[in-house]
Design an enzyme around this catalytic site. Structure first.
Site, PDB file in Angstrom:
ATOM      1  N   GLN A  89     -10.729 -19.584  -0.050  1.00 14.77           N
ATOM      2  CA  GLN A  89     -10.584 -18.297  -0.860  1.00 14.77           C
ATOM      3  C   GLN A  89     -10.241 -18.670  -2.331  1.00 14.77           C
ATOM      4  OE1 GLN A  89      -7.960 -15.875   1.694  1.00 14.77           O
ATOM      5  NE2 GLN A  89      -9.612 -15.829   3.322  1.00 14.77           N
ATOM      6  N   HIS A 151      -5.475 -17.206   1.562  1.00 16.80           N
ATOM      7  CA  HIS A 151      -4.616 -16.199   1.264  1.00 16.80           C
ATOM      8  C   HIS A 151      -3.944 -16.693  -0.027  1.00 16.80           C
ATOM      9  CE1 HIS A 151      -4.098 -14.315   5.519  1.00 16.80           C
ATOM     10  NE2 HIS A 151      -5.395 -14.386   5.130  1.00 16.80           N
ATOM     11  N   GLU A 244      -2.804  -2.101   3.794  1.00 14.08           N
ATOM     12  CA  GLU A 244      -1.684  -1.160   3.486  1.00 14.08           C
ATOM     13  C   GLU A 244      -1.591  -1.137   2.015  1.00 14.08           C
ATOM     14  OE1 GLU A 244       1.772  -2.990   6.423  1.00 14.08           O
ATOM     15  OE2 GLU A 244       2.240  -3.079   4.277  1.00 14.08           O
ATOM     16  N   TYR A 254       8.510  -5.688   2.823  1.00 14.51           N
ATOM     17  CA  TYR A 254       7.220  -4.965   3.409  1.00 14.51           C
ATOM     18  C   TYR A 254       6.821  -5.308   4.938  1.00 14.51           C
ATOM     19  CZ  TYR A 254       7.480  -2.967  -0.996  1.00 14.51           C
ATOM     20  OH  TYR A 254       7.889  -2.066  -2.212  1.00 14.51           O
TER      21      TYR A 254
END
Length: 373
Positions: A89, A151, A244, A254
């Protein structure tokens, strides 16, 4: 060129090439709009930035920074990019202009970088001179590195004080998001020289990296500044469910992976909790996951019916999501562009009042939403 139309935008004649493979007029709950293809042939475009001279910059994840001039994609990429790696990614990710770009020509790039110790997310500052970058300097590097290609996050945004917010993903190692001595899994706020921003919540606190602004974030790929409050809004990927939307507030946790609305890709639970004391609940979440990427508030005049709405791109479910808000509460959700069947990577509010999108594909496109009339 077949299917081409022309628009006068901010004094510049832009040639728009309508997509031949898809119907270009659509109906939403509130209005009719058209989708024009501004450019195509980009290899996994990731981010879009508008320059004050009515041109634009587009990053390609494969490691190129391209220029759009009068609606034409210049064949030669911008030179002088920092050393980066394209893996999984990772690659060339976000591009953000300094708030005073018109005078200082400074821009900021986030990207994946590799050494013998592994890969990580980096941010470099540079000066744009013509079709080249000058004075390239690395101002942020997330540590420690790891060897997987997942990520990297990489979205960035400036606040009203000129501080830069940088999202770093958990790198596919979820417990790192709760380790405040590890740069992964959070948002970092720095000055343009790379120092911890004044007023950062963890300055001087043992066990915290001083650049941290928030933590417990899984993989943020959307970040934008609210046009009225100036607060930084973000969204992040959940696993199987649990994407989210959050407002980034100093020092907040979070929750990833202590709380989540999602489950592991294997189908096994990650946590039995969706809320917990000391954890910030999301403003909005999706289950199943839409894989959000790119985010912008609509503030233009072309679509008065959309004023103040929040737009989010979706990779997995291949659509553009419109959220109507009452303060911090999402009161209406509408799916747009499902007929296009395109992975929407970035969403930007254009200086011409249009919504601009990037599609994530080997033959990626720059799209522009305008009224159908």
């Amino acid at each position: 060129m077949a299917g081409a139309t022309q628009w006068l935008v901010a004094g510049v004649l832009i040639t728009l090439v309508s997509s031949a493979s898809a119907r270009d007029t659509y109906e939403s709950d509130k209005l009719a709009y058209r989708v024009d293809t501004v450019a195509e042939g980009l290899e996994h475009p990731w981010s879009l930035a508008f320059l004050p001279d009515d041109t634009a910059l587009v990053t390609e994840r494969e490691g190129r920074l391209r220029r759009l001039v009068e609606g034409r994609l210049l064949p030669e990429p911008v030179t002088g990019l920092p050393e980066l790696v394209v893996s999984g990614q990772g690659g060339l990710l976000d591009v953000r202009l300094h708030p005073d770009f018109q005078n200082n020509r400074l821009l900021f790039l986030s990207y994946a970088h590799r050494t013998r110790q592994g890969m990580t997310t980096r941010v470099a500052r540079a000066r744009l001179a013509g079709n080249a970058l000058e004075n390239v300097e690395v101002i942020f590097e997330a540590l420690p590195r790891s060897n997987n290609g997942r990520h990297f996050a990489g979205r960035m945004e400036f606040d009203h004080n000129g501080n830069l917010y940088i999202a770093v993903g958990d790198r596919g190692e979820m417990d790192r998001a709760q380790d405040t001595g590890d740069d992964a899994g959070g948002v970092h706020r720095i000055t343009i020289n790379g120092a911890p921003a004044p007023g950062n919540p963890f300055v001087g606190k043992a066990g915290f990296n001083e650049t941290f602004y928030t933590y417990g974030n899984r993989n943020i790929q959307g970040m934008t500044r609210h046009p009225s409050t100036g607060e930084i809004w973000s969204h992040e990927h959940g696993p199987r469910g649990g994407d989210e939307i959050n407002i980034l507030r100093a020092g907040n946790n979070y929750g990833w992976p202590l709380v989540t609305y999602g489950s592991d890709y294997s189908g096994l639970p990650i946590s039995s909790r969706t809320t917990m004391e000391g954890i910030s609940d999301p403003l909005h979440y999706w289950d199943p996951s839409i894989a959000p990427s790119g985010m912008a508030f609509y503030t233009g005049n072309l679509f008065p019916q959309w004023q103040g709405d929040l737009f989010v791109g979706a990779l997995k479910l291949r659509k553009l999501v419109r959220l109507s808000l009452d303060g911090e509460l999402a009161i209406e959700e509408e799916d747009l562009l499902t007929e296009l069947n395109e992975r929407i990577r970035d969403v930007r509010m254009g200086p011409d009042g249009a919504l601009w999108l990037l599609t994530d594909a080997r033959n990626g496109k720059v799209l522009r939403l305008v009224p159908a009339d």
